[in-house]
Scaffold this active site. Structure first.
Site, PDB file in Angstrom:
ATOM      1  CG  ASN A 111      -1.831   1.143   1.334  1.00 21.37           C
ATOM      2  OD1 ASN A 111      -1.414   2.272   1.090  1.00 21.37           O
ATOM      3  ND2 ASN A 111      -3.067   0.904   1.699  1.00 21.37           N
ATOM      4  CG  HIS A 158       0.895   6.368   4.792  1.00 19.32           C
ATOM      5  ND1 HIS A 158       0.028   7.404   5.070  1.00 19.32           N
ATOM      6  CD2 HIS A 158       0.300   5.240   5.237  1.00 19.32           C
ATOM      7  CE1 HIS A 158      -1.043   6.923   5.685  1.00 19.32           C
ATOM      8  NE2 HIS A 158      -0.903   5.617   5.801  1.00 19.32           N
ATOM      9  CG  HIS A 202      -8.115   4.272   1.113  1.00 24.94           C
ATOM     10  ND1 HIS A 202      -8.303   4.105   2.473  1.00 24.94           N
ATOM     11  CD2 HIS A 202      -9.305   4.690   0.631  1.00 24.94           C
ATOM     12  CE1 HIS A 202      -9.546   4.413   2.785  1.00 24.94           C
ATOM     13  NE2 HIS A 202     -10.179   4.780   1.683  1.00 24.94           N
ATOM     14  NE  ARG A 224      -9.256   8.638   4.432  1.00 25.75           N
ATOM     15  CZ  ARG A 224      -9.537   7.784   5.412  1.00 25.75           C
ATOM     16  NH1 ARG A 224      -8.803   6.709   5.593  1.00 25.75           N
ATOM     17  NH2 ARG A 224     -10.533   8.019   6.225  1.00 25.75           N
ATOM     18  NE  ARG A 248      -7.422  11.581   5.577  1.00 28.46           N
ATOM     19  CZ  ARG A 248      -7.916  11.010   6.679  1.00 28.46           C
ATOM     20  NH1 ARG A 248      -7.163  10.213   7.403  1.00 28.46           N
ATOM     21  NH2 ARG A 248      -9.144  11.243   7.061  1.00 28.46           N
ATOM     22  CD  GLU A 263      -6.936  -0.179   0.934  1.00 24.80           C
ATOM     23  OE1 GLU A 263      -6.240  -1.141   1.258  1.00 24.80           O
ATOM     24  OE2 GLU A 263      -6.903   0.922   1.520  1.00 24.80           O
ATOM     25  CB  THR A 301      -9.638   2.051   7.358  1.00 24.46           C
ATOM     26  OG1 THR A 301      -9.131   2.729   6.212  1.00 24.46           O
ATOM     27  CG2 THR A 301     -11.035   1.545   7.082  1.00 24.46           C
ATOM     28  CD  GLU A 354      -7.363  -6.011   3.064  1.00 20.25           C
ATOM     29  OE1 GLU A 354      -7.491  -5.864   1.833  1.00 20.25           O
ATOM     30  OE2 GLU A 354      -6.610  -5.318   3.766  1.00 20.25           O
ATOM     31  CG  HIS A 397      -5.655  -1.451   9.535  1.00 21.02           C
ATOM     32  ND1 HIS A 397      -6.039  -0.491   8.642  1.00 21.02           N
ATOM     33  CD2 HIS A 397      -5.392  -0.802  10.679  1.00 21.02           C
ATOM     34  CE1 HIS A 397      -6.035   0.677   9.222  1.00 21.02           C
ATOM     35  NE2 HIS A 397      -5.640   0.520  10.456  1.00 21.02           N
TER      36      HIS A 397
HETATM   37  N1  PXP Z   1      -6.086  -2.902   4.114  1.00 25.22           N
HETATM   38  C1  PXP Z   1      -7.024  -1.922   4.083  1.00 25.22           C
HETATM   39  C2  PXP Z   1      -8.373  -2.272   3.563  1.00 25.22           C
HETATM   40  C3  PXP Z   1      -6.734  -0.619   4.512  1.00 25.22           C
HETATM   41  O1  PXP Z   1      -7.685   0.329   4.487  1.00 25.22           O
HETATM   42  C4  PXP Z   1      -5.419  -0.329   4.937  1.00 25.22           C
HETATM   43  C5  PXP Z   1      -5.068   1.061   5.365  1.00 25.22           C
HETATM   44  O2  PXP Z   1      -5.275   1.929   4.303  1.00 25.22           O
HETATM   45  C6  PXP Z   1      -4.473  -1.357   4.924  1.00 25.22           C
HETATM   46  C7  PXP Z   1      -4.838  -2.648   4.524  1.00 25.22           C
HETATM   47  C8  PXP Z   1      -3.046  -1.132   5.287  1.00 25.22           C
HETATM   48  O3  PXP Z   1      -2.932  -0.765   6.617  1.00 25.22           O
HETATM   49  P1  PXP Z   1      -1.525  -0.267   7.167  1.00 25.22           P
HETATM   50  O4  PXP Z   1      -1.222   1.003   6.467  1.00 25.22           O
HETATM   51  O5  PXP Z   1      -1.759  -0.124   8.630  1.00 25.22           O
HETATM   52  O6  PXP Z   1      -0.531  -1.342   6.831  1.00 25.22           O
END
Ligand code: PXP
Length: 243
Positions: free
Chosen positions: A6, A9, A42, A44, A48, A69, A100, A150, A190
């Site tokens: 992901n 960030h 994601h 959003r 952001r 996402e 989330t 998920e 997550h």
């Molecule tokens: N899976 C989903 C559906 C999420 O919304 C997120 C956070 O955007 C993640 C995984 C990844 O989470 P993390 O950034 O804490 O690894």
């Protein structure tokens, strides 16, 4: 087990200065070269971190899969149908949250989720629902026609002691088994990091982990390629597979 990287960030850091770097696209391509099996982002509602252009740029350039996402809104449905990602993961979204928090309540929104799932599936997009490890939410996910869930691993990752962590792990394991028995593909994510990933990676019914914040955070010190490689090693070691 697959690793979805992901890259949200990377965009957070870029947006902090309103600059054009670091580039989420560059991160996606680098991640693929170093072991990412898919790229997750994601979009959003408040934009952001990831912006609309990032999604198009990544979708057009990557050679693995794009897992988009998004919230359960008509705007996001339109976006997804335009972008045509390989997967859409529907997540709950609250404007003020830092990330989330908690899974999607499929039970109370069955009709809308069924409609979204139908439209996305008809467009060739695989639909995943981001839910808590809860028996009724799993059944409801199956009932609305999703093929993937998920499991939200936040309660496991944030557990305040070992006993609670073990309890959450058992919940995840039982949920993964229940969902697989219903024929659902089970992913998880997550709050996972290099220190807590192994017990989740050992759950054989889980097919894919989506990890973001911890990988990008570690990349600051050791670089993204090494952060991904270390994560893949930890996952493969947990499953007793050489990497
Ligand atoms: N899976 C989903 C559906 C999420 O919304 C997120 C956070 O955007 C993640 C995984 C990844 O989470 P993390 O950034 O804490 O690894």
């Amino acid at each position: 087990m697959l690793l979805g990287v992901n890259i949200d960030h990377v965009a957070t850091v870029r947006n902090a200065r309103g600059s054009i770097y670091p580039s989420p696209l560059e991160a996606a391509l680098l991640a693929e070269t170093h072991g990412a099996d898919l790229i997750t982002m994601h979009l959003r509602e408040d934009r952001r971190h990831i912006k609309d252009d990032d999604v198009f740029a990544v979708k057009n350039a990557i050679s693995t899969r794009l897992n988009l996402e998004m919230a359960l809104t008509p705007e996001m449905l339109e976006n997804a149908l335009t972008v045509q990602p390989d997967d859409v993961c529907i997540v709950p979204e609250k404007r003020q949250e830092l990330t989330t928090e908690g899974g999607l309540d499929v039970l109370s929104q069955q009709d809308t989720i069924a409609e979204f799932t139908h439209k996305l599936t008809a467009a060739g997009i695989r639909v995943s629902l981001f839910i808590d490890a809860d028996e009724r939410q799993i059944q409801a996910s199956h009932d609305v026609g999703a093929t993937v869930i998920e499991l939200h691993t936040g309660s496991y990752a944030d557990a305040y002691n070992q006993q609670e962590r073990n309890r959450q792990l058992i919940r995840l394991e039982e949920a993964a088994i229940q969902a697989s028995e219903l024929g659902l593909v089970v992913n998880a994510g997550h709050g996972l990091n290099i220190h807590n990933v192994a017990p989740v990676a050992r759950i054989l019914s889980i097919k894919e982990l989506n990890i973001g914040h911890a990988l990008i955070a570690q990349a600051i010190f050791i670089g993204l390629p090494q952060a991904i490689e270390k994560m893949k090693q930890a996952i493969f070691r947990a499953r007793s597979i050489p990497y």
